[in-house]
Design an enzyme around this catalytic site. Structure first.
Site, PDB file in Angstrom:
ATOM      1  N   PRO A   2       0.827  -1.215   0.000  1.00 52.47           N
ATOM      2  CA  PRO A   2       0.000   0.000   0.000  1.00 52.47           C
ATOM      3  C   PRO A   2       0.860   1.262   0.000  1.00 52.47           C
ATOM      4  O   PRO A   2       1.777   1.386   0.795  1.00 52.47           O
ATOM      5  CB  PRO A   2      -0.789  -0.100   1.308  1.00 52.47           C
ATOM      6  CG  PRO A   2      -0.669  -1.517   1.753  1.00 52.47           C
ATOM      7  CD  PRO A   2       0.621  -2.025   1.188  1.00 52.47           C
ATOM      8  N   GLU A   3       0.570   2.156  -0.941  1.00 48.72           N
ATOM      9  CA  GLU A   3       1.222   3.462  -0.963  1.00 48.72           C
ATOM     10  C   GLU A   3       0.186   4.504  -0.551  1.00 48.72           C
ATOM     11  O   GLU A   3      -0.906   4.155  -0.096  1.00 48.72           O
ATOM     12  CB  GLU A   3       1.792   3.751  -2.358  1.00 48.72           C
ATOM     13  CG  GLU A   3       2.832   2.714  -2.801  1.00 48.72           C
ATOM     14  CD  GLU A   3       3.446   3.026  -4.164  1.00 48.72           C
ATOM     15  OE1 GLU A   3       3.507   4.215  -4.527  1.00 48.72           O
ATOM     16  OE2 GLU A   3       3.838   2.089  -4.870  1.00 48.72           O
TER      17      GLU A   3
END
Ligand SMILES: [Zn+2]
Length: 280
Positions: A2-3
């Site tokens: 996840p960014e």
């Protein structure tokens, strides 16, 4: 992994269930997933009795600030999920659920993380959280302006992509969005940060904001297991222009996209659209 867009998507989808709700209890299935906490009972440190007032994100980190000043930080690591469950609801998959906050009036919030690179931290105050976790980070990538990015890049002689991945330079960008932003800005990932003109830095800042905003609109990118707080995957992975497309045609000019390693990460760029590191 996840960014920023994925964490922001979690923040937005978590809000309707968690904001304004009082925590009646905290169940901890894995003590070692709680990475740090002040002395005293753990459930108390993790917010029992408090009401969640705001959910704030900086870079890839999500914080819940409570009405009595306490603060909880959640980092999703590689495979973390934060699930908002209505009254009586259970997670779709019950394994790897490490922390569960029960809410007064029903419902719960669960952190699930099969690979356990993420974690939950407890702080006595929001200030303590910011001091410990956010002060050393660069500006948040979703709103970064050209001047702030230029200051952050400074006169670094590292590859611009390495700088974008460095959370102390810019908070929130990882491998996917670094490649997408550099493609849109027309800047080769191996260019030294110090070689970028003012116009190029401005183009990179603009492209970073754009790719992140578009990804949030699409509910994030789901490559493996990312889901939002309502357990829905994102759809932004269908829009990648370069990430994962080495050997395919550039959407802009048709040239074959090139893959290589930059900053030890798989990197893809267009040899025609992105100005090379040696001015070619
Ligand atoms: Zn091209």
């Amino acid at each position: 992994m996840p960014e920023l867009p994925e964490v922001e998507t979690v923040r937005r989808t978590l809000g309707p269930l968690w904001l304004g709700r009082r925590i009646s209890g905290v169940r901890i299935a894995r003590r070692d997933y709680i990475r740090a906490s002040p002395p005293g009972p753990l459930a108390r440190a993790l917010g029992r009795g408090g009401r969640v007032e705001t959910l704030v994100r900086h870079g890839k980190q999500l914080a819940a600030f409570l009405d009595d000043g306490r603060a909880i930080l959640i980092h999703l690591g590689m495979s973390g999920q934060v699930l908002a469950l209505g009254p009586g609801a259970r997670p779709a998959r019950a394994d790897h659920c490490h922390v569960r906050w029960s809410l007064v009036g029903g419902g719960s919030v669960v952190v699930r993380d099969p690979r356990r690179f993420g974690g939950v931290w407890a702080y006595p105050t929001a200030e303590a959280l910011r001091e410990a976790r956010w002060v050393a980070l660069g500006p948040d990538a979703l709103s970064v302006r050209a001047a702030a990015l230029a200051r952050s890049l400074g006169t670094s002689r590292r590859a611009v992509k390495a700088c974008l991945l460095d959370q102390r330079v810019l908070a929130g960008v990882g491998n996917i969005y670094a490649d997408e932003a550099l493609f849109r800005a027309g800047v080769h990932p191996l260019r030294l940060a110090c070689s970028l003109s003012g116009a190029e830095v401005a183009a990179v800042a603009r492209a970073v904001r754009l790719v992140l905003r578009r990804a949030i609109e699409a509910g994030g990118s789901t490559l493996r297991d990312f889901v939002d707080a309502a357990n829905h995957p994102g759809t932004n992975q269908r829009r990648f222009r370069v990430y994962g497309r080495a050997g395919h045609g550039c959407v802009r000019c048709g040239s074959t996209l090139v893959g290589g390693l930059v900053a030890q990460r798989a990197t893809v760029w267009c040899p025609a659209c992105q100005t090379g590191p040696y001015g070619v």
